[in-house]
Design a protein around this motif. Structure first.
Motif, PDB file in Angstrom:
ATOM      1  N   ARG A 417      40.688  25.552   0.011  1.00 18.56           N
ATOM      2  CA  ARG A 417      41.912  25.699   0.807  1.00 18.56           C
ATOM      3  C   ARG A 417      41.634  26.333   2.169  1.00 18.56           C
ATOM      4  N   VAL A 418      40.621  25.816   2.829  1.00 18.48           N
ATOM      5  CA  VAL A 418      40.266  26.240   4.188  1.00 18.48           C
ATOM      6  C   VAL A 418      40.185  24.993   5.059  1.00 18.48           C
ATOM      7  N   ALA A 419      40.877  25.012   6.187  1.00 20.12           N
ATOM      8  CA  ALA A 419      40.854  23.874   7.116  1.00 20.12           C
ATOM      9  C   ALA A 419      39.791  24.116   8.182  1.00 20.12           C
ATOM     10  N   LEU A 420      38.789  23.267   8.207  1.00 18.89           N
ATOM     11  CA  LEU A 420      37.762  23.342   9.245  1.00 18.89           C
ATOM     12  C   LEU A 420      38.163  22.457  10.421  1.00 18.89           C
ATOM     13  N   PRO A 421      38.011  22.941  11.657  1.00 18.90           N
ATOM     14  CA  PRO A 421      38.204  22.075  12.832  1.00 18.90           C
ATOM     15  C   PRO A 421      36.981  21.169  13.001  1.00 18.90           C
ATOM     16  N   LEU A 422      36.804  20.270  12.052  1.00 18.85           N
ATOM     17  CA  LEU A 422      35.567  19.500  11.894  1.00 18.85           C
ATOM     18  C   LEU A 422      35.680  18.136  12.559  1.00 18.85           C
ATOM     19  N   TRP A 423      34.638  17.790  13.309  1.00 20.51           N
ATOM     20  CA  TRP A 423      34.518  16.464  13.917  1.00 20.51           C
ATOM     21  C   TRP A 423      33.140  15.915  13.571  1.00 20.51           C
ATOM     22  N   VAL A 424      33.111  14.674  13.106  1.00 23.27           N
ATOM     23  CA  VAL A 424      31.877  14.078  12.591  1.00 23.27           C
ATOM     24  C   VAL A 424      31.566  12.799  13.357  1.00 23.27           C
ATOM     25  N   SER A 425      30.283  12.601  13.649  1.00 25.62           N
ATOM     26  CA  SER A 425      29.822  11.367  14.277  1.00 25.62           C
ATOM     27  C   SER A 425      28.421  11.077  13.750  1.00 25.62           C
ATOM     28  N   HIS A 426      27.785  10.044  14.299  1.00 27.62           N
ATOM     29  CA  HIS A 426      26.409   9.742  13.891  1.00 27.62           C
ATOM     30  C   HIS A 426      25.577   9.412  15.120  1.00 27.62           C
ATOM     31  N   GLU A 427      24.266   9.408  14.940  1.00 30.84           N
ATOM     32  CA  GLU A 427      23.338   9.381  16.065  1.00 30.84           C
ATOM     33  C   GLU A 427      23.497   8.151  16.948  1.00 30.84           C
ATOM     34  N   ALA A 428      23.641   6.984  16.345  1.00 29.79           N
ATOM     35  CA  ALA A 428      23.736   5.761  17.149  1.00 29.79           C
ATOM     36  C   ALA A 428      24.971   5.785  18.042  1.00 29.79           C
ATOM     37  N   LEU A 429      26.074   6.294  17.513  1.00 32.71           N
ATOM     38  CA  LEU A 429      27.312   6.336  18.289  1.00 32.71           C
ATOM     39  C   LEU A 429      27.209   7.344  19.431  1.00 32.71           C
ATOM     40  N   ILE A 430      26.594   8.480  19.157  1.00 37.46           N
ATOM     41  CA  ILE A 430      26.411   9.482  20.214  1.00 37.46           C
ATOM     42  C   ILE A 430      25.484   8.941  21.298  1.00 37.46           C
ATOM     43  N   GLU A 431      24.450   8.217  20.892  1.00 45.03           N
ATOM     44  CA  GLU A 431      23.521   7.652  21.873  1.00 45.03           C
ATOM     45  C   GLU A 431      24.211   6.608  22.739  1.00 45.03           C
ATOM     46  N   ASP A 432      25.113   5.827  22.154  1.00 46.39           N
ATOM     47  CA  ASP A 432      25.795   4.770  22.909  1.00 46.39           C
ATOM     48  C   ASP A 432      26.891   5.322  23.815  1.00 46.39           C
ATOM     49  N   GLU A 433      27.697   6.246  23.306  1.00 49.97           N
ATOM     50  CA  GLU A 433      28.891   6.680  24.025  1.00 49.97           C
ATOM     51  C   GLU A 433      28.783   8.087  24.596  1.00 49.97           C
ATOM     52  N   GLY A 434      27.821   8.862  24.128  1.00 50.49           N
ATOM     53  CA  GLY A 434      27.698  10.232  24.598  1.00 50.49           C
ATOM     54  C   GLY A 434      28.663  11.160  23.883  1.00 50.49           C
ATOM     55  N   PRO A 435      28.477  12.465  24.046  1.00 51.16           N
ATOM     56  CA  PRO A 435      29.348  13.437  23.362  1.00 51.16           C
ATOM     57  C   PRO A 435      30.816  13.322  23.744  1.00 51.16           C
ATOM     58  N   PHE A 436      31.114  12.838  24.954  1.00 49.04           N
ATOM     59  CA  PHE A 436      32.503  12.725  25.393  1.00 49.04           C
ATOM     60  C   PHE A 436      33.118  11.374  25.029  1.00 49.04           C
ATOM     61  N   GLY A 437      32.386  10.553  24.305  1.00 55.43           N
ATOM     62  CA  GLY A 437      32.921   9.259  23.908  1.00 55.43           C
ATOM     63  C   GLY A 437      33.927   9.392  22.781  1.00 55.43           C
ATOM     64  N   GLY A 438      34.399   8.252  22.314  1.00 53.48           N
ATOM     65  CA  GLY A 438      35.423   8.258  21.269  1.00 53.48           C
ATOM     66  C   GLY A 438      34.857   8.134  19.875  1.00 53.48           C
ATOM     67  N   GLY A 439      33.630   8.592  19.673  1.00 55.83           N
ATOM     68  CA  GLY A 439      32.971   8.384  18.392  1.00 55.83           C
ATOM     69  C   GLY A 439      33.135   9.497  17.386  1.00 55.83           C
TER      70      GLY A 439
END
Length: 453
Positions: A417-439
């Motif tokens: 019962r703890v809400a983490l402000p969690l955001w998940v992505s993967h390496e290929a998406l980060i490489e394609d769009e960068g950290p500011f992308g919509g991945g």
């Protein structure tokens, strides 16, 4: 000897002199004394007898070492009042907590604000209460009568060395802070923070062209402060000489810095590779160079995209400064992310922890990786440490692993019962769009904000 000591601490000396000059502009002629080994860096004597100790926390000062220094300040003779200069908001908050119960008045400020602010700007924060004061109010609050601290003078006197000493690698270590310009010092700071960084990533963090970064690297190499290490594919690391310069500037132990971060080879007779690196922390970063390089690439890309979007890059911390310690139940717990950052789009800062996760492929391993953060975010400490709840960015190897991680995260968050402000992505998406992308994907609507939004 004093000239050598002050030249080694030149950047710290400049900051403290600026504060002292501002005090003198408000109060008139003041007394001033430097210290070599006492917990405070200097003391200021005001007209009328009030005494203020000035303490500066350097960027390379580790949490434990500086906490011991503040303990010595608390347990020693009454310093009068204390003005403390902190390098960033996180460590400012930590120092306030450590000194909240001190038996003397304490005011803390960010070094960059205290140095650049006018006397009326409210940048000084009392350790015990909320709010901020201008320098004039701070002096009225903190300055009080006390004996001026004294320390034993050096037993051996030496003649002042020649300031027109050799250049290049022959430059004495105590002259290096005077020989380096601001850009060179910033480059050395970044290389010291991020060992084994590639020149292109250094250029991105500096916010300059690769050609400009290359010239800075060459100048640092000429002074013997930075080396391109063959075992790391020509990546950059601060040499023992560079580590000593940073440590002396911030009043930390040179031997400890070298034992942790030295890129020098061991005399073991082993062929080149990570095992041959002397510094134990540098050795582990080199051992996992793919992971190290991925984290460097992420923060460099984040800095580039943030500037392109007119976001201010306030703070980017390497793993050694990204760790957080907190009490959970009867035990002291911790989180050890790969990076921590503060960006500022317009008003409120946006903060984040980064976990670049390549080992979590099984549900049990994923749950183990999440457990420290669930404990941390179950407490008030994220807000106490940063003023806001930082986002937790997790980058997995591939899309399948990211999907699986989200399912495990949802299950664990519901279980405790703890809400983490969690955001998940993967390496290929980060490489394609960068950290500011919509991945980036969230477990659910946890009220957090993804990078670039």
């Amino acid at each position: 000897q004093w000239r050598r000591i002050l030249l080694e601490r030149l950047d710290a000396v400049a900051a403290i002199y600026r504060v002292a000059a501002s005090i003198a502009a408000l109060r008139g002629a003041i007394g001033f004394r430097w210290y070599r080994a006492l917990p405070m860096d200097a003391s200021v004597v005001l007209p009328g007898g009030g005494v203020l100790a000035v303490v500066r926390q350097g960027a390379t000062a580790d949490r434990t070492g500086f906490a011991k220094r503040l303990w010595r300040l608390r347990e020693g003779p009454d310093p009068g009042g204390v003005l403390l200069l902190a390098p960033d908001e996180t460590r400012l908050r930590h120092a306030r907590r450590l000194l909240a119960t001190a038996p003397f008045p304490v005011l803390v400020a960010l070094e960059r604000e205290a140095v650049g602010a006018g006397p009326g700007r409210p940048v000084w924060r009392p350790a015990r209460v909320r709010g901020a004061l201008g320098l004039s109010e701070a002096l009225a609050h903190a300055a009080r009568g006390a004996a001026l601290p004294r320390e034993r003078e050096p037993a051996r006197a030496t003649l002042p060395p020649d300031l027109d000493a050799a250049t290049g690698p022959g430059t004495p270590g105590w002259l290096l802070p005077a020989r380096l310009g601001p850009a060179g010092k910033r480059a050395l700071n970044l290389i010291g923070d991020w060992p084994w960084i590639a020149p292109r990533d250094l250029a991105a963090l500096l916010g300059c062209s690769r050609a400009r970064a290359s010239r800075l690297i060459v100048s640092l190499e000429a002074l013997g402060l930075v080396a391109r290490v063959p075992a790391a594919g020509g990546r950059l690391a601060a040499t023992d000489r560079g580590l000593a310069m940073l440590a002396r500037r911030d009043r930390t132990a040179v031997g400890l810095a070298r034992s942790r971060w030295s890129p020098a080879p061991l005399d073991s007779g082993v062929a080149g590779g990570w095992r041959e690196v002397r510094g134990r922390n540098s050795r582990q970063l080199l051992r996992h160079l793919d992971h190290t390089a991925a984290v460097h690439g992420f923060v460099a890309s984040l800095a580039e995209q943030a500037r392109a979007e007119d976001w201010q890059v306030v703070q980017l911390d390497p793993p050694r400064r990204a760790s957080r310690y907190f009490r959970h139940g009867a035990r002291v717990r911790s989180v050890h992310p790969d990076a921590f950052g503060v960006l500022r789009p317009d008003g409120e800062p946006w903060t984040f922890f980064l976990e670049w996760e390549r080992r979590a492929v099984r549900p049990s391993t994923m749950a183990t990786r999440l457990a420290p953060y669930l404990r941390y975010y179950a407490s008030q400490r994220p807000t106490d440490d940063h003023g806001v709840r930082p986002a937790l960015l997790v980058v997995l190897r591939d899309e399948v692993t990211a999907d699986h991680f989200l399912r495990v995260a949802r299950r664990e968050m519901e279980r405790v019962r703890v809400a983490l402000p969690l955001w998940v992505s993967h390496e290929a998406l980060i490489e394609d769009e960068g950290p500011f992308g919509g991945g980036w994907r969230a477990v659910d609507d946890h009220g957090g904000v993804a990078p670039g939004t």
